[in-house]
Design a protein around this motif. Structure first.
Motif, PDB file in Angstrom:
ATOM      1  N   VAL A  72      57.211  73.755  38.693  1.00  0.00           N
ATOM      2  CA  VAL A  72      57.757  72.727  39.458  1.00  0.00           C
ATOM      3  C   VAL A  72      58.593  73.776  40.498  1.00  0.00           C
ATOM      4  N   LEU A  73      58.287  73.630  41.337  1.00  0.00           N
ATOM      5  CA  LEU A  73      58.492  74.127  42.383  1.00  0.00           C
ATOM      6  C   LEU A  73      58.779  74.505  43.937  1.00  0.00           C
ATOM      7  N   ALA A  74      60.177  73.644  44.347  1.00  0.00           N
ATOM      8  CA  ALA A  74      60.730  72.671  45.631  1.00  0.00           C
ATOM      9  C   ALA A  74      61.435  72.604  45.440  1.00  0.00           C
ATOM     10  N   GLY A  75      61.990  72.129  46.767  1.00  0.00           N
ATOM     11  CA  GLY A  75      63.435  72.468  47.110  1.00  0.00           C
ATOM     12  C   GLY A  75      63.346  73.296  48.526  1.00  0.00           C
ATOM     13  N   MET A  76      62.691  73.820  48.747  1.00  0.00           N
ATOM     14  CA  MET A  76      63.040  74.986  50.597  1.00  0.00           C
ATOM     15  C   MET A  76      63.061  73.687  51.674  1.00  0.00           C
ATOM     16  N   ASN A  77      61.509  73.360  51.420  1.00  0.00           N
ATOM     17  CA  ASN A  77      62.037  71.870  52.647  1.00  0.00           C
ATOM     18  C   ASN A  77      63.231  71.010  52.371  1.00  0.00           C
ATOM     19  N   ASP A  78      63.586  71.269  51.395  1.00  0.00           N
ATOM     20  CA  ASP A  78      65.103  70.091  51.404  1.00  0.00           C
ATOM     21  C   ASP A  78      66.144  71.030  51.914  1.00  0.00           C
ATOM     22  N   THR A  79      66.378  72.066  52.186  1.00  0.00           N
ATOM     23  CA  THR A  79      67.252  72.628  52.821  1.00  0.00           C
ATOM     24  C   THR A  79      66.882  73.142  54.659  1.00  0.00           C
ATOM     25  N   LEU A  80      65.765  72.460  55.010  1.00  0.00           N
ATOM     26  CA  LEU A  80      65.301  72.464  56.234  1.00  0.00           C
ATOM     27  C   LEU A  80      65.755  71.204  56.706  1.00  0.00           C
ATOM     28  N   ARG A  81      66.328  70.072  56.370  1.00  0.00           N
ATOM     29  CA  ARG A  81      66.506  68.500  56.543  1.00  0.00           C
ATOM     30  C   ARG A  81      67.578  68.130  57.024  1.00  0.00           C
ATOM     31  N   SER A  82      68.069  67.862  58.312  1.00  0.00           N
ATOM     32  CA  SER A  82      69.098  67.252  58.888  1.00  0.00           C
ATOM     33  C   SER A  82      70.174  66.285  57.113  1.00  0.00           C
ATOM     34  N   ASP A  83      69.696  66.118  56.937  1.00  0.00           N
ATOM     35  CA  ASP A  83      69.982  64.580  55.511  1.00  0.00           C
ATOM     36  C   ASP A  83      70.192  65.388  54.567  1.00  0.00           C
ATOM     37  N   PHE A  84      69.998  66.708  54.319  1.00  0.00           N
ATOM     38  CA  PHE A  84      70.333  68.078  53.047  1.00  0.00           C
ATOM     39  C   PHE A  84      71.408  67.257  52.447  1.00  0.00           C
ATOM     40  N   ASP A  85      71.482  67.513  50.680  1.00  0.00           N
ATOM     41  CA  ASP A  85      72.273  66.368  50.298  1.00  0.00           C
ATOM     42  C   ASP A  85      72.173  66.836  48.903  1.00  0.00           C
ATOM     43  N   PRO A  86      72.911  68.291  48.436  1.00  0.00           N
ATOM     44  CA  PRO A  86      72.797  68.506  46.834  1.00  0.00           C
ATOM     45  C   PRO A  86      72.615  67.731  45.786  1.00  0.00           C
ATOM     46  N   VAL A  87      74.249  66.436  46.230  1.00  0.00           N
ATOM     47  CA  VAL A  87      73.698  65.559  44.876  1.00  0.00           C
ATOM     48  C   VAL A  87      72.885  64.786  44.579  1.00  0.00           C
ATOM     49  N   ARG A  88      71.557  64.481  45.757  1.00  0.00           N
ATOM     50  CA  ARG A  88      70.710  63.748  45.610  1.00  0.00           C
ATOM     51  C   ARG A  88      69.406  64.995  45.090  1.00  0.00           C
ATOM     52  N   LEU A  89      69.054  65.703  44.853  1.00  0.00           N
ATOM     53  CA  LEU A  89      69.123  66.485  45.266  1.00  0.00           C
ATOM     54  C   LEU A  89      68.918  67.654  43.162  1.00  0.00           C
ATOM     55  N   HIS A  90      70.007  67.057  42.682  1.00  0.00           N
ATOM     56  CA  HIS A  90      70.431  67.212  41.574  1.00  0.00           C
ATOM     57  C   HIS A  90      70.172  66.219  41.083  1.00  0.00           C
ATOM     58  N   HIS A  91      70.101  64.893  41.799  1.00  0.00           N
ATOM     59  CA  HIS A  91      69.774  63.807  40.161  1.00  0.00           C
ATOM     60  C   HIS A  91      67.848  63.832  40.656  1.00  0.00           C
ATOM     61  N   ASP A  92      67.585  64.194  41.674  1.00  0.00           N
ATOM     62  CA  ASP A  92      66.026  64.193  41.667  1.00  0.00           C
ATOM     63  C   ASP A  92      65.038  65.487  40.641  1.00  0.00           C
ATOM     64  N   LEU A  93      66.087  66.441  40.394  1.00  0.00           N
ATOM     65  CA  LEU A  93      65.878  67.874  39.805  1.00  0.00           C
ATOM     66  C   LEU A  93      65.752  66.838  38.374  1.00  0.00           C
ATOM     67  N   ASP A  94      66.706  66.667  38.210  1.00  0.00           N
ATOM     68  CA  ASP A  94      67.024  66.314  36.407  1.00  0.00           C
ATOM     69  C   ASP A  94      66.324  65.300  35.737  1.00  0.00           C
ATOM     70  N   HIS A  95      66.229  64.604  37.000  1.00  0.00           N
ATOM     71  CA  HIS A  95      65.420  63.425  36.991  1.00  0.00           C
ATOM     72  C   HIS A  95      63.762  63.955  35.963  1.00  0.00           C
ATOM     73  N   VAL A  96      63.089  64.618  37.637  1.00  0.00           N
ATOM     74  CA  VAL A  96      62.381  65.233  37.140  1.00  0.00           C
ATOM     75  C   VAL A  96      61.769  65.759  35.817  1.00  0.00           C
ATOM     76  N   VAL A  97      62.736  67.311  35.339  1.00  0.00           N
ATOM     77  CA  VAL A  97      62.854  67.524  34.484  1.00  0.00           C
ATOM     78  C   VAL A  97      62.860  67.198  33.089  1.00  0.00           C
ATOM     79  N   GLY A  98      63.464  65.639  32.980  1.00  0.00           N
ATOM     80  CA  GLY A  98      64.289  65.061  32.099  1.00  0.00           C
ATOM     81  C   GLY A  98      62.938  65.081  31.528  1.00  0.00           C
ATOM     82  N   ALA A  99      62.104  63.904  32.448  1.00  0.00           N
ATOM     83  CA  ALA A  99      61.546  63.339  32.276  1.00  0.00           C
ATOM     84  C   ALA A  99      60.370  63.850  31.224  1.00  0.00           C
TER      85      ALA A  99
END
Length: 259
Positions: A72-99
């Motif tokens: 899983v290699l993703a996250g840099m595109n998130d840093t480049l957006r005005s709606d960057f949200d670490p909390v949402r990013l955490h939920h998404d990555l945790d869900h992906v890895v958990g599944a």
């Protein structure tokens, strides 16, 4: 490699697609280099993907492939957006890895490097991006610790800041950079080692560099700068406030001698 480990799935953005390592007919990248050790290989990445895209669009396909190993290699595109949200990013990555962990897959992801050391940016823009990369890395650290998955720290990757590691755009790894990624992932997953000898790729010339700067580099910098404008402005205001405090001997209404 254990014989039962047969299926590798790669998830992520343009780096996972292989951009930066051109071969006749398209892109190669770390995926096929690493996937050569697996009887079954699937690359579900696409350019521009954010971690939320990995969750909603790539994860269902990955689970359907019943992978034994996943990168899983993703996250840099998130840093480049005005709606960057670490909390949402955490939920998404945790869900992906958990599944994926619940499905029995071995997983390896990355902590990101200081991109400002590779792609030269104005000071305030570089600090804005560095702050966001640090926030993403905190999310990665938390998810890695919670699920006990593998992680490659790109900041510590041998040759991470060598010019030879990066393609003409300075945003994606070169063939050597992709090989370094593949070798690091192979070490974590315990698969066959990946050679760092560059073979089969298309060589770039000074003309490629000039054309990229005019046609892609400057337009990209303009678009991404606009996305980061709110944070850049806050940093510039903060810097100006610090400069004033240095001149007046005060900080946030208190004298420098206050505790």
């Amino acid at each position: 490699m254990v014989a039962l480990v047969r299926t590798l799935v790669v998830l992520g953005d343009s780096t996972s697609v292989g951009i930066g390592d051109p071969v006749p007919g398209g892109w190669r990248g770390f995926g096929p280099l690493l996937g050569a050790a697996f009887p079954d290989y699937h690359n579900l990445a696409f350019p521009g993907a954010r971690v939320g895209c990995v969750r909603t669009r790539q994860l269902p396909l990955a689970l359907a492939a019943r992978p034994d190993a996943v990168v899983v290699l993703a996250g840099m595109n998130d840093t480049l957006r005005s709606d960057f949200d670490p909390v949402r990013l955490h939920h998404d990555l945790d869900h992906v890895v958990g599944a994926l962990r619940s499905a029995g897959a071995m997983i390896v992801t990355v902590r990101f490097h200081d991109h400002g050391r590779v792609f030269r940016l104005p000071g305030a823009l570089r600090r804005a991006l560095s702050a966001r990369v640090a926030a993403v890395n905190e999310v990665v650290d938390a998810v890695v610790a919670r699920h006990g998955i593998g992680c490659v720290d790109l900041d510590l990757l041998p040759g991470a800041y060598d010019a030879s590691t990066w393609s003409v755009d300075r945003l994606h790894p070169s063939e050597l950079g992709h090989r370094r990624l593949a070798a690091a992932f192979a070490e974590v997953l315990g698969t066959a080692p990946v050679s760092l000898e560059c073979v089969g790729g298309v060589r770039t010339t000074p003309l490629h560099h000039a054309a990229w700067l005019v046609l892609k580099g400057l337009p990209w910098l303009w678009r991404r700068s606009r996305d980061l404008v709110p944070m850049v402005v806050r940093i510039m205001v903060s810097d100006a406030g610090l400069d004033r405090s240095d001149r007046t001997g005060h900080r946030d209404g208190a004298t420098l001698g206050d505790g």
